[in-house]
Design an enzyme around this catalytic site. Structure first.
Site: not given
Ligand code: NDP
Length: 266
Positions: A131, A144
């Site tokens: 991030s 976070y």
């Molecule tokens: P989403 O919430 O759309 O996606 C997050 C994903 O992570 C989901 O598939 C969720 O699964 C999964 N997840 C959460 N906990 C676990 C776990 N214990 N084991 C396996 N999967 C898990 O958010 P984003 O797509 O935005 O997030 C993806 C990445 O991008 C993250 O690492 C986030 O920190 C990073 N990021 C996002 C930003 C943003 O603004 N959106 C900015 C900077 C970084 P489930 O459906 O089961 O909950």
């Protein structure tokens, strides 16, 4: 055909990445906590959906074993994570441990499970989704951001360590992106002392980027053959990082403080 293994592919950036690589002719192993709920990726050719909760050590071992038995894995994308947004004071021990367990230790565990496989093949690439919050500080996201700083620092160490086997490590740091990430701020009730600033801070987050834009940068990192650790993705990530580099870390910290707190009575 090349194969990519993605964690957290049920939504947002992980799902967009799965779709992009599939459209480019890759075999995609899309992992998620609840594969039985997946209806979109299962319709696409060359996508294998497998169960994976990155906090479940036994499941990591069995899913990685299944994945390597199915195909030669070229790239692993550690994307799974969620955004815990709150003052530190309002968080329980459980809130904190779960965030570190998922965002940092989950990435470490999945990577560690693949290292022997990549080491023996003398190739392979890890791409860790961090991030812009892993390069700079913001209020009310301390745990976070802490996990993302941890993944950035750890990735730098590992990129040096694994270079001895020709195995690569890269990070992709998005800015605010339109996904489910921000839905977690309601997990923790704000304390009255912080409420006004927290409200202002949440109002200032504009998820201006699309998950597809982040997936494009993950694709670039996976295919450019460059020995480069860090990639910035989304509308403002590079600009925020460049500003910090331009004025220095201390001035950047003061600037961010004034953005959030000027004009607010606490
Ligand atoms: P989403 O919430 O759309 O996606 C997050 C994903 O992570 C989901 O598939 C969720 O699964 C999964 N997840 C959460 N906990 C676990 C776990 N214990 N084991 C396996 N999967 C898990 O958010 P984003 O797509 O935005 O997030 C993806 C990445 O991008 C993250 O690492 C986030 O920190 C990073 N990021 C996002 C930003 C943003 O603004 N959106 C900015 C900077 C970084 P489930 O459906 O089961 O909950």
């Amino acid at each position: 055909m090349k194969t990519i293994f993605i964690t957290g592919a049920s939504s947002g950036i992980g799902k967009a990445t799965a779709k992009l690589f599939q459209s480019k002719g890759w075999h995609v192993i899309a992992t998620m906590r609840n594969p039985e709920k997946e209806t979109a990726l299962t319709q696409l050719e060359n996508i294998t959906v497998l169960p994976l909760d990155v906090t479940n050590v036994k499941q990591i071992a069995s899913t990685v074993a299944t994945a390597v038995s199915l195909a030669k894995i070229d790239v692993v994308v550690n994307n799974a994570g969620y955004g815990l947004m709150s003052s530190l004071e309002a968080l329980t021990e459980d809130n904190i441990v779960k965030q570190v367990d998922t965002n940092f230790l989950g990435t470490v565990r999945v990577t560690k499970a693949f290292i022997p496989y990549f080491r023996e093949r003398k190739s392979g690439l890890f791409i860790n989704v961090t991030s812009i919050g892993g390069h700079t500080g913001f209020p009310f996201t301390s745990i976070y951001n802490g996990t993302k700083w941890a993944v950035e620092g750890w990735s730098e160490c590992l990129s040096i360590e694994l270079s001895m086997f020709g195995v690569g490590v890269k990070t992709v740091a998005p800015s605010a992106t339109n996904t489910n990430l921000f839905s977690h701020h309601s997990d923790v009730a704000p304390l009255p002392y912080y409420e006004a600033v927290e409200k202002k801070m949440l109002g200032m987050i504009k998820p201006a980027s699309l998950p597809e834009e982040i997936a494009d940068v993950i694709y670039e990192a996976a295919t450019d053959n460059k020995d480069q650790l860090r990639y910035f993705a989304g509308k403002s990530s590079q600009a925020i990082y460049d500003r910090r580099m331009e004025i220095g870390a201390e001035a950047s910290r003061k600037e961010i403080k004034s953005i959030y707190f000027d004009g607010l009575k606490t």
